[in-house]
Design a protein around this motif. Structure first.
Motif, PDB file in Angstrom:
ATOM      1  N   ALA A  82     -87.348 101.104 126.213  1.00  0.00           N
ATOM      2  CA  ALA A  82     -87.444 101.286 124.799  1.00  0.00           C
ATOM      3  C   ALA A  82     -88.526 102.491 124.364  1.00  0.00           C
ATOM      4  CB  ALA A  82     -88.481  99.998 124.477  1.00  0.00           C
ATOM      5  N   LEU A  83     -89.998 102.366 125.107  1.00  0.00           N
ATOM      6  CA  LEU A  83     -90.663 102.958 124.841  1.00  0.00           C
ATOM      7  C   LEU A  83     -91.331 104.365 125.387  1.00  0.00           C
ATOM      8  CD1 LEU A  83     -94.288 100.719 126.382  1.00  0.00           C
ATOM      9  CD2 LEU A  83     -93.253 101.339 123.890  1.00  0.00           C
ATOM     10  N   GLN A  84     -90.006 104.565 125.938  1.00  0.00           N
ATOM     11  CA  GLN A  84     -88.922 106.045 127.055  1.00  0.00           C
ATOM     12  C   GLN A  84     -88.478 106.644 125.225  1.00  0.00           C
ATOM     13  OE1 GLN A  84     -87.746 105.563 130.563  1.00  0.00           O
ATOM     14  NE2 GLN A  84     -89.189 106.382 131.089  1.00  0.00           N
ATOM     15  N   SER A  85     -87.793 105.802 124.840  1.00  0.00           N
ATOM     16  CA  SER A  85     -86.953 105.967 123.696  1.00  0.00           C
ATOM     17  C   SER A  85     -87.327 106.450 122.660  1.00  0.00           C
ATOM     18  CB  SER A  85     -85.446 105.083 123.643  1.00  0.00           C
ATOM     19  OG  SER A  85     -86.669 104.194 122.256  1.00  0.00           O
ATOM     20  N   GLN A  86     -88.640 105.731 122.012  1.00  0.00           N
ATOM     21  CA  GLN A  86     -90.161 105.783 121.004  1.00  0.00           C
ATOM     22  C   GLN A  86     -90.315 107.566 121.722  1.00  0.00           C
ATOM     23  OE1 GLN A  86     -92.007 102.999 120.592  1.00  0.00           O
ATOM     24  NE2 GLN A  86     -89.914 101.772 120.700  1.00  0.00           N
ATOM     25  N   GLY A  87     -90.224 108.146 122.852  1.00  0.00           N
ATOM     26  CA  GLY A  87     -90.944 109.633 123.220  1.00  0.00           C
ATOM     27  C   GLY A  87     -92.323 109.619 123.919  1.00  0.00           C
ATOM     28  N   LEU A  88     -92.479 107.832 124.360  1.00  0.00           N
ATOM     29  CA  LEU A  88     -93.535 107.628 125.108  1.00  0.00           C
ATOM     30  C   LEU A  88     -93.561 107.774 126.662  1.00  0.00           C
ATOM     31  CD1 LEU A  88     -95.504 105.010 123.324  1.00  0.00           C
ATOM     32  CD2 LEU A  88     -95.358 107.655 123.096  1.00  0.00           C
ATOM     33  N   SER A  89     -94.907 108.746 127.150  1.00  0.00           N
ATOM     34  CA  SER A  89     -94.408 108.933 128.757  1.00  0.00           C
ATOM     35  C   SER A  89     -94.372 106.824 129.286  1.00  0.00           C
ATOM     36  CB  SER A  89     -94.784 109.207 129.330  1.00  0.00           C
ATOM     37  OG  SER A  89     -94.172 110.913 129.023  1.00  0.00           O
ATOM     38  N   VAL A  90     -93.954 106.606 129.937  1.00  0.00           N
ATOM     39  CA  VAL A  90     -94.530 105.307 131.077  1.00  0.00           C
ATOM     40  C   VAL A  90     -95.485 105.434 132.370  1.00  0.00           C
ATOM     41  CG1 VAL A  90     -93.384 103.160 130.997  1.00  0.00           C
ATOM     42  CG2 VAL A  90     -92.943 104.169 129.383  1.00  0.00           C
ATOM     43  N   ILE A  91     -96.292 104.844 132.391  1.00  0.00           N
ATOM     44  CA  ILE A  91     -97.125 105.021 133.544  1.00  0.00           C
ATOM     45  C   ILE A  91     -97.481 103.875 133.869  1.00  0.00           C
ATOM     46  CG2 ILE A  91     -99.435 105.647 134.644  1.00  0.00           C
ATOM     47  CD1 ILE A  91     -97.945 107.694 132.996  1.00  0.00           C
ATOM     48  N   TRP A  92     -97.131 103.695 135.281  1.00  0.00           N
ATOM     49  CA  TRP A  92     -97.432 102.374 136.516  1.00  0.00           C
ATOM     50  C   TRP A  92     -98.445 102.149 136.770  1.00  0.00           C
ATOM     51  CZ3 TRP A  92     -93.811  98.645 134.532  1.00  0.00           C
ATOM     52  CH2 TRP A  92     -92.348  99.583 133.733  1.00  0.00           C
ATOM     53  N   PRO A  93    -100.242 101.889 136.309  1.00  0.00           N
ATOM     54  CA  PRO A  93    -101.101 101.822 137.362  1.00  0.00           C
ATOM     55  C   PRO A  93    -100.919  99.929 138.444  1.00  0.00           C
ATOM     56  CG  PRO A  93    -101.342 101.588 135.203  1.00  0.00           C
ATOM     57  CD  PRO A  93    -100.326 100.954 135.219  1.00  0.00           C
ATOM     58  N   TRP A  94    -101.067 100.638 139.529  1.00  0.00           N
ATOM     59  CA  TRP A  94    -102.138  99.509 140.676  1.00  0.00           C
ATOM     60  C   TRP A  94    -103.396  99.623 141.406  1.00  0.00           C
ATOM     61  CZ3 TRP A  94    -102.256 101.650 145.373  1.00  0.00           C
ATOM     62  CH2 TRP A  94    -102.158 103.347 145.921  1.00  0.00           C
ATOM     63  N   GLY A  95    -103.131  98.214 142.028  1.00  0.00           N
ATOM     64  CA  GLY A  95    -104.775  98.356 143.150  1.00  0.00           C
ATOM     65  C   GLY A  95    -104.439  98.372 144.396  1.00  0.00           C
ATOM     66  N   SER A  96    -102.959  97.365 144.527  1.00  0.00           N
ATOM     67  CA  SER A  96    -103.815  96.797 145.955  1.00  0.00           C
ATOM     68  C   SER A  96    -102.040  96.714 146.731  1.00  0.00           C
ATOM     69  CB  SER A  96    -103.509  95.100 146.311  1.00  0.00           C
ATOM     70  OG  SER A  96    -101.496  94.583 145.069  1.00  0.00           O
TER      71      SER A  96
END
Length: 323
Positions: A205-219
């Protein structure tokens, strides 16, 4: 009083919840110099606040696993020396645990203050303090910290929203120029997680609004989950491994942040970004983000918000930021 040692070693969210108390102090006593004792993994958090002069790292989480190793005792001695290298007028234990009280006692010839016995979950810690302060346990974590600092320095915190007093630093250079949303999927317990299917619905849904989607991680497990999510959502991006300072840069320039009950969600709140915090196993009344026109808590104990509810709340937060 000219110099304070603040003891708040962990965890990340707890350090972030301490920042508004420091902002209150700096407003009233701008000449007070503050040093901060923090776990080595979290030293970037107090460094974000301009009122902090020096951050002293401690590695208790690592040391306790190798307590009888000679290198551990050498590191303990070095930390003890660092704590006594400056003269303090007050040491204030804002963690209220037996371990933090014992470490705070390493500072010689300095009054030690902290919560009264009935104000903390480990009452024995208060026996180490020279000065104790009564603060209701029914208050939020942020408000408890503000009250403790105010009592220690003789003022009443203003009845205003908390001011974390930090800035994010530069926007990451590995990002393109597009606006982006940061989705924080990782938390300390499986019970606090949000279903991956919900994350994918939200991300699409966020991509359809023109936003790039970022997935952070730590382990490693979090990285594996991020890779699964990016495979299922083409066009989204797995972040590189980030220090906390770099994570602040990523979060601080985001157009939107959604996160579960984790320290980075509170960091996004401290940086005043459009934010929805998702709770599925904890009470946001006690440890939630600071609600505002651009930050909303959703869910609670045994209450899992839907993707549609999160998307609707995020739209309100983004509109509140623009207003």
């Amino acid at each position: 009083m000219s110099r304070l040692l603040l003891v708040r070693m962990s965890s990340m969210g707890d350090l972030i919840h301490t920042l508004p108390a420091l902002t209150d102090l700096a407003r009233r006593f701008p000449d007070v110099r503050v040093d901060w004792l923090a776990e080595e993994a979290f030293v970037d958090i107090p460094r974000l606040h301009p009122a902090v002069d020096q951050v002293i790292p401690i590695a208790w989480r690592r040391w306790r696993k190798r307590l009888w190793h000679p290198a551990t005792w050498g590191a303990l001695r070095a930390c003890h020396q660092a704590l006594n290298a400056r003269r303090y007028d007050l040491v204030l234990d804002m963690q209220g645990l037996i371990k933090s009280a014992l470490v705070a006692r390493w500072v010689r010839n300095t009054p030690l203050g902290g919560y009264a016995a009935d104000s903390i979950r480990e009452p024995l810690a208060s026996r180490a303090y020279d000065k104790t302060y009564q603060v209701s346990r029914s208050l939020s974590a942020i408000e408890r910290n503000r009250r403790l600092m105010g009592l220690a320095f003789g003022y009443q915190p203003d009845p205003t929203p908390p001011n974390f007093g930090i800035q994010p630093g530069p926007r990451p250079d590995w990002l393109d120029a597009n606006d982006y949303a940061v989705l924080l999927t990782a938390t300390s317990r499986a019970e606090k997680e949000w279903p991956e299917t919900h994350w994918l619905t939200l991300g699409a849904a966020l991509q359809s609004q023109g936003l790039s989607v970022i997935w952070p991680w730590g382990s490693a497990p979090e990285h594996a989950r991020a890779l699964r999510l990016v495979e299922a959502l083409p066009g989204s991006k797995v972040a590189p491994r980030l220090s906390l300072a770099q994570a602040a840069g990523l979060l601080g320039h985001a157009a939107a942040v959604v996160g579960v009950d984790t320290g980075l969600t509170h960091l996004a709140n401290a940086l005043d970004r459009p934010l929805v915090a998702i709770y599925t196993d904890t009470d946001p009344q006690l440890t939630g983000v600071v609600s505002s026109s651009c930050a909303i808590n959703l869910g609670g104990v045994a209450a899992c918000p839907t993707a549609d509810a999160v998307l609707s709340a995020l739209a309100r937060c983004r509109a509140g930021t623009a207003a």
